[in-house]
Design a protein around this motif. Sequence first.
Motif, PDB file in Angstrom:
ATOM      1  N   VAL A  17     -13.119  43.422  13.844  1.00  0.00           N
ATOM      2  CA  VAL A  17     -14.102  44.381  14.423  1.00  0.00           C
ATOM      3  C   VAL A  17     -13.356  45.538  15.011  1.00  0.00           C
ATOM      4  O   VAL A  17     -12.714  45.520  15.984  1.00  0.00           O
ATOM      5  N   PRO A  18     -13.349  46.777  14.159  1.00  0.00           N
ATOM      6  CA  PRO A  18     -12.477  47.829  14.920  1.00  0.00           C
ATOM      7  C   PRO A  18     -13.274  48.490  16.124  1.00  0.00           C
ATOM      8  O   PRO A  18     -14.454  48.427  16.045  1.00  0.00           O
ATOM      9  N   ASP A  19     -12.473  49.057  16.999  1.00  0.00           N
ATOM     10  CA  ASP A  19     -12.972  49.686  18.020  1.00  0.00           C
ATOM     11  C   ASP A  19     -13.606  51.152  17.845  1.00  0.00           C
ATOM     12  O   ASP A  19     -14.350  51.856  18.434  1.00  0.00           O
ATOM     13  N   THR A  20     -12.765  51.836  16.915  1.00  0.00           N
ATOM     14  CA  THR A  20     -13.159  52.942  16.280  1.00  0.00           C
ATOM     15  C   THR A  20     -13.242  52.998  14.936  1.00  0.00           C
ATOM     16  O   THR A  20     -13.017  52.036  14.188  1.00  0.00           O
ATOM     17  N   ASP A  21     -14.089  54.068  14.261  1.00  0.00           N
ATOM     18  CA  ASP A  21     -14.009  53.949  12.926  1.00  0.00           C
ATOM     19  C   ASP A  21     -12.572  54.105  11.976  1.00  0.00           C
ATOM     20  O   ASP A  21     -11.919  54.947  12.663  1.00  0.00           O
ATOM     21  N   GLU A  22     -12.620  53.344  11.247  1.00  0.00           N
ATOM     22  CA  GLU A  22     -11.375  53.116  10.640  1.00  0.00           C
ATOM     23  C   GLU A  22     -11.481  52.853   9.068  1.00  0.00           C
ATOM     24  O   GLU A  22     -12.666  52.664   8.686  1.00  0.00           O
ATOM     25  N   GLU A  23     -10.256  53.194   8.315  1.00  0.00           N
ATOM     26  CA  GLU A  23     -10.322  52.862   6.754  1.00  0.00           C
ATOM     27  C   GLU A  23      -9.370  51.488   6.716  1.00  0.00           C
ATOM     28  O   GLU A  23      -8.571  51.315   7.437  1.00  0.00           O
ATOM     29  N   PHE A  24      -9.742  50.709   5.838  1.00  0.00           N
ATOM     30  CA  PHE A  24      -9.094  49.624   5.713  1.00  0.00           C
ATOM     31  C   PHE A  24      -9.058  49.390   4.035  1.00  0.00           C
ATOM     32  O   PHE A  24      -9.830  49.764   3.327  1.00  0.00           O
ATOM     33  N   THR A  25      -8.021  48.691   3.211  1.00  0.00           N
ATOM     34  CA  THR A  25      -7.697  48.497   1.923  1.00  0.00           C
ATOM     35  C   THR A  25      -7.886  46.868   1.892  1.00  0.00           C
ATOM     36  O   THR A  25      -7.052  46.048   2.393  1.00  0.00           O
ATOM     37  N   PRO A  26      -8.662  46.220   1.113  1.00  0.00           N
ATOM     38  CA  PRO A  26      -8.961  44.954   0.510  1.00  0.00           C
ATOM     39  C   PRO A  26      -7.380  44.673   0.104  1.00  0.00           C
ATOM     40  O   PRO A  26      -6.825  45.000  -0.718  1.00  0.00           O
ATOM     41  N   VAL A  27      -7.096  43.153   0.261  1.00  0.00           N
ATOM     42  CA  VAL A  27      -6.279  42.380   0.020  1.00  0.00           C
ATOM     43  C   VAL A  27      -6.301  41.358  -0.998  1.00  0.00           C
ATOM     44  O   VAL A  27      -7.055  40.353  -0.496  1.00  0.00           O
ATOM     45  N   ALA A  28      -5.741  41.663  -2.284  1.00  0.00           N
ATOM     46  CA  ALA A  28      -6.238  40.434  -3.062  1.00  0.00           C
ATOM     47  C   ALA A  28      -5.378  39.094  -2.774  1.00  0.00           C
ATOM     48  O   ALA A  28      -4.248  39.338  -2.458  1.00  0.00           O
ATOM     49  N   ALA A  29      -6.051  37.846  -3.220  1.00  0.00           N
ATOM     50  CA  ALA A  29      -5.299  36.865  -3.029  1.00  0.00           C
ATOM     51  C   ALA A  29      -3.881  36.843  -4.173  1.00  0.00           C
ATOM     52  O   ALA A  29      -2.920  36.038  -3.639  1.00  0.00           O
ATOM     53  N   SER A  30      -4.172  37.409  -5.141  1.00  0.00           N
ATOM     54  CA  SER A  30      -2.841  37.301  -5.782  1.00  0.00           C
ATOM     55  C   SER A  30      -1.932  38.243  -5.816  1.00  0.00           C
ATOM     56  O   SER A  30      -0.643  38.302  -6.628  1.00  0.00           O
ATOM     57  N   SER A  31      -1.851  38.917  -4.783  1.00  0.00           N
ATOM     58  CA  SER A  31      -0.932  39.658  -4.180  1.00  0.00           C
ATOM     59  C   SER A  31      -0.011  38.998  -3.446  1.00  0.00           C
ATOM     60  O   SER A  31      -0.013  37.943  -2.767  1.00  0.00           O
ATOM     61  N   GLU A  32       1.340  39.685  -3.140  1.00  0.00           N
ATOM     62  CA  GLU A  32       2.130  38.907  -2.264  1.00  0.00           C
ATOM     63  C   GLU A  32       1.705  38.712  -0.735  1.00  0.00           C
ATOM     64  O   GLU A  32       1.989  37.906  -0.121  1.00  0.00           O
ATOM     65  N   ALA A  33       1.139  39.900  -0.219  1.00  0.00           N
ATOM     66  CA  ALA A  33       0.594  39.721   1.059  1.00  0.00           C
ATOM     67  C   ALA A  33      -0.627  38.768   1.133  1.00  0.00           C
ATOM     68  O   ALA A  33      -0.857  37.907   1.703  1.00  0.00           O
ATOM     69  N   GLY A  34      -1.211  38.695   0.003  1.00  0.00           N
ATOM     70  CA  GLY A  34      -2.614  37.819  -0.078  1.00  0.00           C
ATOM     71  C   GLY A  34      -1.915  36.265  -0.212  1.00  0.00           C
ATOM     72  O   GLY A  34      -2.604  35.250   0.275  1.00  0.00           O
ATOM     73  N   ARG A  35      -1.065  36.056  -1.098  1.00  0.00           N
ATOM     74  CA  ARG A  35      -0.451  34.619  -1.061  1.00  0.00           C
ATOM     75  C   ARG A  35       0.123  34.336   0.148  1.00  0.00           C
ATOM     76  O   ARG A  35       0.018  33.109   0.741  1.00  0.00           O
ATOM     77  N   SER A  36       0.645  35.228   1.165  1.00  0.00           N
ATOM     78  CA  SER A  36       1.127  34.955   2.305  1.00  0.00           C
ATOM     79  C   SER A  36       0.272  34.223   3.181  1.00  0.00           C
ATOM     80  O   SER A  36       0.474  33.457   4.122  1.00  0.00           O
ATOM     81  N   VAL A  37      -0.836  34.996   3.026  1.00  0.00           N
ATOM     82  CA  VAL A  37      -2.116  34.593   4.048  1.00  0.00           C
ATOM     83  C   VAL A  37      -2.508  33.300   3.592  1.00  0.00           C
ATOM     84  O   VAL A  37      -2.722  32.388   4.519  1.00  0.00           O
ATOM     85  N   ILE A  38      -2.752  33.027   2.431  1.00  0.00           N
ATOM     86  CA  ILE A  38      -3.150  31.754   1.949  1.00  0.00           C
ATOM     87  C   ILE A  38      -2.103  30.741   2.403  1.00  0.00           C
ATOM     88  O   ILE A  38      -2.524  29.702   2.830  1.00  0.00           O
ATOM     89  N   ARG A  39      -0.809  31.079   2.042  1.00  0.00           N
ATOM     90  CA  ARG A  39       0.224  30.026   2.561  1.00  0.00           C
ATOM     91  C   ARG A  39       0.437  29.589   4.177  1.00  0.00           C
ATOM     92  O   ARG A  39       0.333  28.417   4.535  1.00  0.00           O
ATOM     93  N   HIS A  40       0.010  30.700   4.890  1.00  0.00           N
ATOM     94  CA  HIS A  40       0.036  30.545   6.387  1.00  0.00           C
ATOM     95  C   HIS A  40      -1.140  29.656   6.697  1.00  0.00           C
ATOM     96  O   HIS A  40      -1.109  28.904   7.658  1.00  0.00           O
ATOM     97  N   SER A  41      -2.302  29.974   5.925  1.00  0.00           N
ATOM     98  CA  SER A  41      -3.499  29.294   6.478  1.00  0.00           C
ATOM     99  C   SER A  41      -3.362  27.785   6.073  1.00  0.00           C
ATOM    100  O   SER A  41      -3.743  26.922   6.653  1.00  0.00           O
ATOM    101  N   CYS A  42      -2.661  27.733   4.870  1.00  0.00           N
ATOM    102  CA  CYS A  42      -2.459  26.227   4.386  1.00  0.00           C
ATOM    103  C   CYS A  42      -1.468  25.278   5.442  1.00  0.00           C
ATOM    104  O   CYS A  42      -1.430  24.301   5.558  1.00  0.00           O
ATOM    105  N   ALA A  43      -0.564  26.059   5.853  1.00  0.00           N
ATOM    106  CA  ALA A  43       0.376  25.655   6.981  1.00  0.00           C
ATOM    107  C   ALA A  43      -0.270  25.154   8.105  1.00  0.00           C
ATOM    108  O   ALA A  43      -0.174  23.645   8.514  1.00  0.00           O
TER     109      ALA A  43
END
Length: 686
Positions: A55-81
Motif C-alpha cells: 500500500v503506497p503512502d502517495t499516488d504511485e505508478e507500478f509495473t506488473p511482473v509476470a511469473a515467466s520473467s526472471e524477476a517473477g521466477r525469483s519471487v516464486i523461488r524465494h517463496s518456495c524456499a
Amino acid sequence: MVNATSTDSLYSSFPVPAGTSVGAAMRELELPNKGPDAVVCVRDLTGALKDLAHVPDTDEEFTPVAASSEAGRSVIRHSCAHVLAQAVQVEFPGTNLGIGPAVENGFYYDFQVAEPFTPEDLKTLERRMKKIIKSGQRFQRRVYESVEAAAEELKNEPFKLELVQDKSSVDPDSDEATEVGAGELTAYDNLNPRTNEVEWSDLCRGPHLPTTRYIPAFALTRSSASYWRGDQANADLQRIYGTAWESKEALEDYQHMLAEAEKRDHRRLGTELDLFSFPDEIGSGFPVFHPNGGIIRNEMEEHSRRRHIEAGYSFVNTPHITKGDLFQKSGHLDFYADGMFPPMQLDAEHDEEGNVTKPGQDYYAKPMNCPMHNLIFGSRGRSYRELPLRLFEFGTVYRYEKSGVIHGLTRARGFTQDDAHIYCTEDQLEQELTTVLDFVISLLKDYGLDDFYLELSTRDPKKSVGSDEIWERSTDILQRVADSSGLSLVPDPEGAAFYGPKISVQARDAIGRTWQMSTVQLDFNLPDRFNLEYTASDGTKQRPIMIHRALFGSIERFFGVLLEHYAGAFPVWLAPHQVVGIPVAENFAPHLVELTTELRKRGIRAEVDTSDDRMQKKIRNHTTGKVPFMLLAGARDVEANAVSFRFLDGTQVNGVPVAEAVELISAWVAERINVQPSEVAIEQRR
C-alpha cells in the motif's frame, strides 16, 4: 532451455492511489493470476519489487511482473524456499534456520539439523511442501517495531538472531541480505487461509507471492553440507537445493536440460574419450591434456593463430612469474590480491653467518597478462603510425580459486588465455571496438557457436579506479558499439573490472545454456599507471587508449564448453581421430591402408583398425569414440576400388569410389564444416 519471457515488461504500468493496495488497484485491469503470465508482484518506478499487498503512502505508478520473467521466477523461488523451510520445521522439529535465497534457476535453504538429509527425507519434504502449497497459505509482510523486538521473537533461532544483530554490517549484495535487507526489519507470516492464524514465520525482506498457490511447479534436487556464512570455521549446516518455475512445462524443460547436461558433462566425457585428467599429484584445478585432447587443443589454437595473423595482430610471449611491484603498479594487488597465489620470496642474499645482506622480493604467478604487455608497449618510443598496435599472446595465468568453486576445465587454477591488448588513438577507438567485436563473433562462429547476446558491465564504485568522466565516456562508447552490433544487449550493473567497463559475448550452446565467452574491456586507466605514450602527428606526446580482449576467455574453458556443446562429437576438423578404416575381414585391410595413407598425405588423421575384434564391435567402439568417418571395406568394395561410409548417426553410404572418398573427406575437413557427416549430407555433396 525454457522458452519463456526474460523480462518482466509484458504489461504496462498503472497508477495506484495512496492508501490502496497494489492488488486492489490492479483488479480492474483483469490481468491473469494463473499460468506463466500470472502477475506475481510489481515493480515501482525505482525498480524495486513490491508485494501485491503493498500500500503506497502517495499516488504511485507500478509495473506488473509476470511469473515467466526472471524477476517473477525469483519471487516464486524465494517463496518456495520459505515453503521448504516450513516443511523442514514441521517434519524435523527443533531444526534451526539459516538463509534461503533464490539463486540462478532455483533456490536453497540452509538448516542446522541433527543428521544430514537423505534422499528419502527430500521425498518426504516434497510431499509436505505440496500440501502447504495446495492449502493456499497467504504470505503477509510484517514490520518489527524494533531490532530488540525482532531479537526477542527470534531468540531460539541463533542464525537469524545473529543477522538481526549484525543488520547494519550485512553486505547488501550478499545472500544474507535476502533476510534483512535495508531499511525496515521485516518478517513474512504464512497465514492459514481459513482461520487467518499464523502457520509459520521467517525473517525476510521479501517480496513474496500473494499465496502459496502461486507456486505452480517445483522440485527438490539435492542436499549438501554447507557452513554458516560460507566460513568453514563456523557452524556445520545442511543445504537443500530446489528449483521452481512458472509452469509444469517449464519445470519439465529445465529437468530435461539438466539430464542432457549431465550426459554432456565435460569431466565425464574427458575421461571417456581420453582427452584430459586432473592428477592429484599436480593439485586441484590444474588439468593435463592427453594426446587426444592435445590434438583438439592444437587445432583450436592453430586456427585462432591464422585468424589473428589475418586480422593484423602481433604475437608476443611473457613469463609466468614476475616481481610483485608490477602488480602493485597495475593495481591488481589493491583489487585482485585474493584471486592471486601467495607470493614467493626470492633473490635474498645472506652472509656466511646467515644474516640477510640483501632483502628478498615478492614474486607472483601472474593472474593477468596485461601488465607485461604494457611493458612491451613502453619498451621504446611509439609513433601514431604504429597504432592501432594489437599484441596477442596465448598466455598461461594462475588464479587462486577456492576449492569449492573449481569445476573441471571451466573453472581452473591454471589456464591459458588467448589474450590481446590493443593500443589505439581516441579517433581510432570506436572503429577498433567495432572491428574487435565483429572479429570475436566471426571467430566464435568458426567453432560452431552462433547464438549470441551481449552483456554490458558497468562500474562498481567500491572497486574501481579513474575519474567519473572517464568511466562515463568509456561506458557510452561501449554502449554505442554494442547497440550498433545488432545483438541483444543486457545490462550488468557494477560488473566491470576495476579499470574499465566491458562488453562480454554470451553464447548459447546446443541445449540452450548460456556461457560467457569473449570479453572486450575498455581501459583509460592502465595507460596512465604505466605512463604509456606515443608521438602524435603534430609531434606531441599522447596517451594511448587500451582495449583488453580475450576471445576464448581461456582455452581450457572454451575446450570444456565445446566438448559439452558437441556432446563429445567434435566437428571433423577438430576431432582427434577423423577417419578410421574398418575391414570386414583381415585380408581387406591393405585396401584401407592404401586409402588412409593418401588421406594422411593430405593432413587427415586417419588409421586402420587391425585389432582382432569383429567388425560390428569395431563399429561400436569407434562410434562410442566419436570418430566421424568410419570407412568399411569388404570384397565388393575391394573389387570396385571403393569404400562404404558409416556415420555416427548409424546411417551409411555404400560403394563410394576411393578417389571420390578422399576428395569428400578432404573437402569436409578443409571447409571446417561444424555439423557431423551423415548419409543425407554426403549424398548432397556427391
